[in-house]
Design a protein around this motif. Structure first.
Motif, PDB file in Angstrom:
ATOM      1  N   SER A 173     -40.256   7.662   3.426  1.00  0.00           N
ATOM      2  CA  SER A 173     -41.432   7.261   4.204  1.00  0.00           C
ATOM      3  C   SER A 173     -42.706   7.399   3.382  1.00  0.00           C
ATOM      4  CB  SER A 173     -41.516   8.122   5.472  1.00  0.00           C
ATOM      5  OG  SER A 173     -42.726   7.906   6.153  1.00  0.00           O
ATOM      6  N   ILE A 194     -47.872   2.400   8.687  1.00  0.00           N
ATOM      7  CA  ILE A 194     -47.282   2.860   9.947  1.00  0.00           C
ATOM      8  C   ILE A 194     -45.973   3.602   9.675  1.00  0.00           C
ATOM      9  CG2 ILE A 194     -46.174   2.073  12.084  1.00  0.00           C
ATOM     10  CD1 ILE A 194     -48.284  -0.159  12.200  1.00  0.00           C
ATOM     11  N   ARG A 250     -46.311   7.161   8.377  1.00  0.00           N
ATOM     12  CA  ARG A 250     -46.917   8.221   9.193  1.00  0.00           C
ATOM     13  C   ARG A 250     -45.960   9.365   9.505  1.00  0.00           C
ATOM     14  NH1 ARG A 250     -50.781   8.724   7.448  1.00  0.00           N
ATOM     15  NH2 ARG A 250     -49.968   7.228   5.977  1.00  0.00           N
ATOM     16  N   VAL A 256     -53.679   4.392  12.802  1.00  0.00           N
ATOM     17  CA  VAL A 256     -52.223   4.437  12.642  1.00  0.00           C
ATOM     18  C   VAL A 256     -51.665   5.856  12.705  1.00  0.00           C
ATOM     19  CG1 VAL A 256     -52.152   2.315  11.278  1.00  0.00           C
ATOM     20  CG2 VAL A 256     -52.420   4.513  10.115  1.00  0.00           C
ATOM     21  N   GLN A 257     -52.544   6.863  12.666  1.00  0.00           N
ATOM     22  CA  GLN A 257     -52.047   8.240  12.675  1.00  0.00           C
ATOM     23  C   GLN A 257     -51.278   8.571  13.956  1.00  0.00           C
ATOM     24  OE1 GLN A 257     -52.226  10.022   9.917  1.00  0.00           O
ATOM     25  NE2 GLN A 257     -50.906  11.533  10.902  1.00  0.00           N
ATOM     26  N   TRP A 258     -51.517   7.837  15.031  1.00  0.00           N
ATOM     27  CA  TRP A 258     -50.771   8.067  16.269  1.00  0.00           C
ATOM     28  C   TRP A 258     -49.281   7.820  16.079  1.00  0.00           C
ATOM     29  CZ3 TRP A 258     -52.578  10.719  20.180  1.00  0.00           C
ATOM     30  CH2 TRP A 258     -53.952  10.775  20.388  1.00  0.00           C
ATOM     31  N   TYR A 259     -48.920   7.008  15.107  1.00  0.00           N
ATOM     32  CA  TYR A 259     -47.498   6.741  14.856  1.00  0.00           C
ATOM     33  C   TYR A 259     -46.781   7.967  14.285  1.00  0.00           C
ATOM     34  CZ  TYR A 259     -48.465   1.807  15.690  1.00  0.00           C
ATOM     35  OH  TYR A 259     -48.822   0.609  16.264  1.00  0.00           O
ATOM     36  N   SER A 260     -47.534   8.976  13.878  1.00  0.00           N
ATOM     37  CA  SER A 260     -46.914  10.201  13.371  1.00  0.00           C
ATOM     38  C   SER A 260     -46.110  10.921  14.451  1.00  0.00           C
ATOM     39  CB  SER A 260     -47.977  11.148  12.810  1.00  0.00           C
ATOM     40  OG  SER A 260     -48.849  11.595  13.838  1.00  0.00           O
ATOM     41  N   PHE A 267     -43.854   9.768  16.153  1.00  0.00           N
ATOM     42  CA  PHE A 267     -42.452   9.358  16.080  1.00  0.00           C
ATOM     43  C   PHE A 267     -41.624  10.326  15.235  1.00  0.00           C
ATOM     44  CE2 PHE A 267     -44.222   5.165  17.281  1.00  0.00           C
ATOM     45  CZ  PHE A 267     -43.385   4.887  18.360  1.00  0.00           C
TER      46      PHE A 267
END
Length: 222
Positions: free
Chosen positions: A19, A38, A41, A176-180, A182
């Protein structure tokens, strides 16, 4: 009954390494492709969690800290060679987190002086983050610490403060940090075991080497 679909520490680190490679390729070579950022992240939360695990299981606390810190300094040299900005890399953020983890664990064991020292150290780290640009900032430094508020014997409780801190990090950085988030399902499947292969030094070498290669490709391409 044995839990299905669990990841060893090595498996999680491999996922994080892939990643991270995709993420840094997006930053350095393909900044126009948002999907790469994304995908990238999930790397930082996994590494932050494994840093906490390393602090818990290390047999030599000072050596573990120095290993991460010196590797961070090496990576800063790589950044400097290619004329990057003055932001301190993620390993420097982890280097600030490691002493906090040691103090936090000492405080959880009932050592009163450690609790006072912990809060003083948190204040110092916060002050450093106000004056020096650190990768992922203050909440990035606190993310590994949040994984140590419960012991491994208490099941997955340590993921509760970790998840809260991850949300605060995403809230502070946005985009895009919100995808962290996952990364949390993957961490829920962590087996608590290192894995069969001894890959510790591979992961230490991989970080500066992949940066050097990507930055070299970018330099060659102009």
């Amino acid at each position: 009954m044995k839990k299905p679909y669990v990841f060893s520490g090595n498996a999680l680190k491999i996922i994080a390494a892939v990643s991270m490679l995709i993420d840094h390729a997006g930053v350095i070579l393909f900044p126009q492709i948002k999907l790469l950022r994304i995908i990238g992240r999930i790397a930082f939360p996994i590494y932050a969690f494994m840093i906490a695990q390393g602090c818990v299981h290390t047999s030599n606390k000072l050596r573990y800290f120095l290993r991460i810190f010196l590797l961070g300094v090496l990576c800063q040299v790589v950044y400097g060679i290619y004329g990057q900005d003055s932001m301190m890399g993620i390993l420097i953020s982890f280097s600030l987190a490691i002493p906090l983890i040691y103090l936090c664990r000492a405080a959880c064991c009932g050592k009163r002086y450690a609790l006072v020292c912990f809060f003083v150290a948190v204040a110092i780290v916060w002050g450093i983050c106000q004056r020096i640009q650190l990768d992922y900032g203050f909440w990035g430094c606190m993310l590994p610490v949040s994984a140590c508020l419960f012991s491994a014997e208490e099941g997955k409780k340590h993921l509760i403060p970790f998840g809260i801190c991850l949300v605060l990090l995403a809230w502070s950085l946005g985009g895009v940090q919100w995808y962290s988030l996952f990364s949390l399902p993957l961490l829920c499947l962590y087996s608590g075991e290192r894995g069969m292969l001894r890959m510790k030094y591979f992961f230490y070498i991989f970080y500066p080497v992949h940066l050097l290669i990507l930055e070299g490709i970018s330099y060659i391409l102009g």
